[in-house]
Design a protein around this motif. Structure first.
Motif, PDB file in Angstrom:
ATOM      1  N   PHE A  35     -44.079 -14.918  47.728  1.00 53.79           N
ATOM      2  CA  PHE A  35     -43.921 -15.016  46.287  1.00 53.79           C
ATOM      3  C   PHE A  35     -45.173 -14.499  45.589  1.00 53.79           C
ATOM      4  O   PHE A  35     -46.196 -14.217  46.208  1.00 53.79           O
ATOM      5  CB  PHE A  35     -43.619 -16.460  45.902  1.00 53.79           C
ATOM      6  N   THR A  36     -45.085 -14.431  44.267  1.00 50.68           N
ATOM      7  CA  THR A  36     -46.144 -13.779  43.517  1.00 50.68           C
ATOM      8  C   THR A  36     -47.425 -14.608  43.466  1.00 50.68           C
ATOM      9  O   THR A  36     -48.515 -14.057  43.482  1.00 50.68           O
ATOM     10  CB  THR A  36     -45.697 -13.519  42.076  1.00 50.68           C
TER      11      THR A  36
ATOM     12  N   THR B 177     -41.972 -10.722  43.915  1.00 53.64           N
ATOM     13  CA  THR B 177     -41.830 -11.282  45.247  1.00 53.64           C
ATOM     14  C   THR B 177     -41.562 -10.112  46.184  1.00 53.64           C
ATOM     15  O   THR B 177     -40.649  -9.320  45.966  1.00 53.64           O
ATOM     16  CB  THR B 177     -40.655 -12.269  45.287  1.00 53.64           C
TER      17      THR B 177
ATOM     18  N   SER C 232     -40.822 -13.022  53.390  1.00 58.82           N
ATOM     19  CA  SER C 232     -41.006 -12.917  51.946  1.00 58.82           C
ATOM     20  C   SER C 232     -42.285 -13.604  51.540  1.00 58.82           C
ATOM     21  O   SER C 232     -42.700 -14.578  52.185  1.00 58.82           O
ATOM     22  CB  SER C 232     -39.857 -13.608  51.191  1.00 58.82           C
TER      23      SER C 232
END
Length: 115
Positions: free
Chosen positions: A52-53, A33, A50
């Motif tokens: 996430f993957t 992340t 942010s």
């Protein structure tokens, strides 16, 4: 060891746009992340966004929500921050890192928004 290189900053007028890039080398960031941070003169570094993957969905601090978009290209090992409707309060040095802030910090990229 991962090396992060931020780029794309510059001087823009209020209302303008910039696209920042965070290119990683030395290891993949595809399973991390990733986040963008910024630091204004005299202030502490603050979280901006942010991603996430395994999703294109981002989380944003309230002051940039609706104006900034975080994205990633895992094939290029790169994370981006599209910044629209920039305001003077967005001025600062922008950095990327993983959510744990455990990677060596890059040099950052300067964003200056004039009023």
């Amino acid at each position: 060891q991962v090396k992060l290189v931020e780029s794309g900053g510059g001087l823009v007028q209020a209302g303008g746009s910039l696209r920042l890039s965070c290119a990683a080398s030395g290891d993949t960031i595809s399973r991390k992340t990733m986040e963008w941070y910024r630091q204004a003169p005299g202030l502490q570094r603050e979280w901006v966004a942010s991603i996430f993957t395994d999703t294109s969905v981002g989380n944003y601090r309230a002051s940039v929500k609706g104006r900034f978009t975080i994205s990633r290209d895992n094939a290029k090992n790169t994370v981006y921050l599209q910044m629209n409707s920039l305001q003077p309060e967005d001025t600062g040095v922008y950095y990327c890192n993983n959510v744990l802030r455990s990677l060596p910090w890059g040099q950052g990229t300067q964003v200056t928004v004039s009023s």
